[in-house]
Each structure stands twice: as C-alpha cells, then as structure tokens.
Scaffold this active site. Structure first.
Site, PDB file in Angstrom:
ATOM      1  N   HIS A  75       0.814  -1.076   0.091  1.00 24.59           N
ATOM      2  CA  HIS A  75       0.173   0.008  -0.005  1.00 24.59           C
ATOM      3  C   HIS A  75       0.832   1.181   0.217  1.00 24.59           C
ATOM      4  O   HIS A  75       0.392   2.336  -0.551  1.00 24.59           O
ATOM      5  CB  HIS A  75      -0.965   0.136   1.171  1.00 24.59           C
ATOM      6  CG  HIS A  75      -2.114  -0.909   0.902  1.00 24.59           C
ATOM      7  ND1 HIS A  75      -3.423  -0.391   1.133  1.00 24.59           N
ATOM      8  CD2 HIS A  75      -2.146  -2.084   0.579  1.00 24.59           C
ATOM      9  CE1 HIS A  75      -4.438  -1.418   0.965  1.00 24.59           C
ATOM     10  NE2 HIS A  75      -3.727  -2.588   0.377  1.00 24.59           N
ATOM     11  N   ASP A  76       1.894   1.156   0.380  1.00 27.06           N
ATOM     12  CA  ASP A  76       2.772   2.153   0.339  1.00 27.06           C
ATOM     13  C   ASP A  76       3.338   2.563  -0.902  1.00 27.06           C
ATOM     14  O   ASP A  76       3.494   3.544  -1.485  1.00 27.06           O
ATOM     15  CB  ASP A  76       4.164   2.081   1.317  1.00 27.06           C
ATOM     16  CG  ASP A  76       5.138   3.174   1.326  1.00 27.06           C
ATOM     17  OD1 ASP A  76       4.535   4.417   0.980  1.00 27.06           O
ATOM     18  OD2 ASP A  76       6.333   3.154   1.632  1.00 27.06           O
ATOM     19  N   THR A 242      -1.925 -23.097   4.784  1.00 28.66           N
ATOM     20  CA  THR A 242      -0.839 -22.666   5.805  1.00 28.66           C
ATOM     21  C   THR A 242      -0.915 -21.225   5.971  1.00 28.66           C
ATOM     22  O   THR A 242      -0.069 -20.491   5.593  1.00 28.66           O
ATOM     23  CB  THR A 242       0.534 -23.185   5.347  1.00 28.66           C
ATOM     24  OG1 THR A 242       0.748 -22.602   4.060  1.00 28.66           O
ATOM     25  CG2 THR A 242       0.799 -24.758   5.323  1.00 28.66           C
TER      26      THR A 242
END
Ligand code: HEM
Ligand SMILES: *[C@@H]1O[C@H](CO)[C@@H](O)[C@H](O)[C@H]1NC(C)=O
Ligand SMILES: *[C@@H]1O[C@H](CO)[C@@H](O)[C@H](O)[C@H]1NC(C)=O
Ligand SMILES: *[C@@H]1O[C@H](CO)[C@@H](O)[C@H](O)[C@H]1NC(C)=O
Length: 333
Positions: A75-76, A242
């Site tokens: 998101h950065d 997992t």
C-alpha cells in the site's frame, strides 16, 4: 580486481557525500542519490542487523505482523512509489482512505520503533521508507519466504499520496484478470507472472468478512460465509492451507478453488494465469524466484515526486509537522 575495488570505494565515497548533503540540508527537501543495496554501508553499518533482530523479536511475539508489514509495503509502494507516505497519520492521510482496509496499527508502530533504534545508533540517516522495505523483506524471510536485494536510499515523502492515486489500489471484488493486469501495468507490474506472484502475498494474513467473495457458491465460500454470519468480526485466513507460513499454500488452495477474494479466484479461473497458479502450487521454488523478482519491481515503482523528500524524525509525521508540534508545545508551556 584492483580496479573493481577502487571503483567501489569511489562509489561508497560518493554515497557518503550525498548522505552528508541530505543531513546538512535537513529539514529542507533534497533530491536523492541513486538507490543501491549498500547506500547506508558507511554511515549506518548496523542498519541491517538492527532491522533483522527487531523483526525477528517482533514476529516471535506476534507472527501476524509479517502480513501486516507486507500489506503496508504494497500500500505504500503502489500509489506513488515506496516513500513511506502510507505511514503519515491524521487528517488527509492515506490511512483515512477507503483502501487502507485496516492496515495493522502494530505493524506501523513496529517500523517506527525500528526507526527510533536506527536513528539512536546512526543519527537520522535512514528513511522510514528504507526501514519499511528492509523490515518487510526480513518479515518474508523470517516467515519462511525468499530473500531478495533491497535497494535503499529512498527519501520519505513530504505529503501523503492523493486520494486518486490511493484509489488505484486493486479492489478484491474484481473478477477479471485483464482488469487486474490493466491496474498493475500502470505501475510497471504488468507481466502475468508479477500479478500471480505478488498476489501470493496472500500466503500470509487475514481478511475482514466484508471482503470475502460473495455470493457463496461452493463449499468453501459457504463455510466462509457461515463463519462470518456466526461472528462478523472473525478474520478469514487468506491462505486456507498454511495461514502463517510464507510458502506456496495459497496456490495449492487456489488450485482447489479455495480463494478468499474474487480477485484471488480470478487467477485460477482465467486460462492465461491458471497455468502459473498450478506451476507455483507444484513448485515452491518457482514461486519464490518470481516473488523475489516481482518484489524488487514493486520496490521500484516510479516515484511521482522523483524521490525528493526527507529523512523523517517520526514515521507518522513530516519533519515540518513535527517542528510545528514542538513549537506549539514550546509556545503553550
Ligand atoms: C491483486 C490485487 C490485490 C487485492 C485485490 C488485494 C486485496 C486485499 C484485501 C481486501 C485484503 C484484506 C484487507 C482487510 O481485511 O482489511 C488484503 C490483505 C492482504 N494483502 Fe492483499 N490484495 C492484493 C494484492 C496484494 C499484494 C501485491 C500484496 C503484497 C505483496 C498483498 C498482501 C496482503 C497481505 C499480507 C494481506 C493480509 C494483511 C493482514 O493480515 O494484516 N496483497 N488484500
Ligand atoms: C480507514 O479509512 C476509513 C474511511 O474510509 C476510516 O474510517 C478509518 O478510520 C481508516 N483507518 C485507519 C486505520 O486510519
Ligand atoms: C471457519 O471457522 C472454522 C472454525 O473457527 C475454521 O477452522 C475454518 O478455517 C474457517 N473457515 C472456513 C472456510 O472453513
Ligand atoms: C491441482 O488440481 C488438480 C485437480 O483439480 C490436481 O490434479 C493437481 O494435482 C493439483 N495440483 C497441485 C499442484 O496441487
């Protein structure tokens, strides 16, 4: 041999000079030197060991932070390059935009804590953007994933990304691979292998009920929906096989149609990406190799500001904001 070493010594020397320029001119914004893996080698030799030991300790306490860091990094970087703009908080910040989708506050705080340690050891020579990139890589490795080279020397942005750029982040309800590719292409990530491998970030982490694919139309999605109707606050594992290990479980789950978002399912439903999903389900090493390549590309998304910025003294505020706050304090005390 000798020439190569001296060329390297010159390169390091130039790096030091440019960093001095950054320090001397702070808090004025400057244009940075080219990124490199050893940008901080001379001025902060302890950097990588401080980041790694901090990430190891934090993940030992709370493994879910690995997913938190990885999503924050995406998101950065995606809106306008990896400039720590997502770490700015408060009114008008990216954290207030729709797609912030619950960035983990403790993962944001972890990067700030590491910044404080690094600056205590080396002075304010390393940006929040660089610390975020290194911490994310280390979180991937500590969770079982591949390592890759992180190019450092990014400066922290002077302001958040615009709502328009943040709004380019992909939506989980997208059902078409072509639409996802169109979005990723705008950031230089347009190869099918990039889209499939980066979506593999969902091999760790969880989602709120509001994003799971609907309507429920198979066994797996009916169970997800049932879980969510019993408790709407329960988080759904993004890798049903997992959930906390960085491995190829996400692709094994996708190959069984156990994807959480429509955008995940698109990758196995589309004829052009399904073979890549199956390849990664079969061969963890192939996934790791492509993930490393695609993460390096993500870390190089073009900065709309051309890497002009500063070394923030606190990741959640620009230096200008910090200064204004200190002066406010001084005036009122
Ligand atoms: C293909 C486009 C993508 C879409 C549509 C998408 C969407 C989402 C959504 C909706 C969530 C849940 C958010 C919440 O519950 O608040 C999420 C979580 C997450 N995403 Fe993605 N994502 C995409 C690509 C990526 C990429 C490229 C990465 C990193 C390489 C990534 C890493 C993560 C991680 C690690 C989480 C879990 C976060 C946590 O547990 O705190 N995603 N994503
Ligand atoms: C994310 O954005 C929403 C508005 O879309 C806001 O209500 C929420 O507080 C934001 N979350 C964070 C962590 O800032
Ligand atoms: C639903 O909840 C159960 C019990 O908490 C959990 O084991 C399962 O993984 C959840 N999700 C699905 C799709 O079954
Ligand atoms: C993918 O699913 C098919 C059945 O739909 C199965 O034959 C194959 O073994 C699976 N591949 C992997 C790597 O899980």
């Amino acid at each position: 041999m000798a020439t190569r070493w001296s060329a390297r010594a010159v390169a390091v020397g130039v790096g030091v000079l440019l960093q001095l320029a950054v320090l001397l001119s702070a808090p004025t914004a400057v244009a940075a030197a080219p990124l490199s893996v050893d940008f901080h080698a001379a001025t902060c030799p302890q950097l990588e060991s401080i980041v790694l030991s901090s990430v190891q300790a934090a993940l030992q306490r709370e493994i879910a932070l690995a997913a938190g860091l990885l999503r924050i990094f995406f998101h950065d970087c995606f809106p306008q390059g990896c400039d720590a703009s997502v770490y700015l908080s408060g009114a008008g910040s990216e954290q207030q935009e729709g797609p912030n989708l619950s960035l983990q506050p403790r993962a944001l705080q972890l990067v700030e804590d590491i910044r404080a340690k690094v600056h205590a050891a080396c002075g304010p020579t390393v940006s929040c953007a660089d610390i975020s990139a290194l911490a994310t890589r280390d979180a991937v490795v500590v969770s079982g994933g591949p390592s890759y080279a992180v190019l450092v020397g990014q400066l922290d942005s002077l302001s958040p990304a615009s709502a328009n750029l943040v709004g380019d982040l992909p939506d989980p309800s997208i059902t078409s691979v072509q639409s996802l590719l169109d979005i990723f292409t705008t950031r230089g990530l347009g190869e099918r292998a990039d889209l499939v491998a980066l979506s593999g970030g969902h091999t760790v982490g969880r989602s709120q009920c509001s994003f799971i694919r609907r309507p429920p139309d198979d066994d797996f999605s009916r169970r997800m929906a049932a879980n969510c109707s019993v408790n709407p606050r329960v988080l759904q594992n993004l890798d049903a096989v997992t959930p906390d290990a960085f491995d190829n479980g996400y692709y094994i789950a996708l190959n069984k149609s156990q994807g959480v978002f429509k955008s995940d399912m698109a990758l196995i439903r589309d004829r052009s990406t399904a073979p890549i999903v199956r390849q990664f389900a079969n061969d963890k090493a192939a996934f790791f190799k492509q993930f490393a390549i695609s993460m390096v590309k993500l870390s190089q998304v073009q900065r709309t500001d051309g890497n002009v910025g500063e070394i923030r003294r606190s990741c959640s505020r620009t230096n200008g904001q910090s200064l204004a706050e200190e002066e406010g304090f001084a005036a009122s005390s």
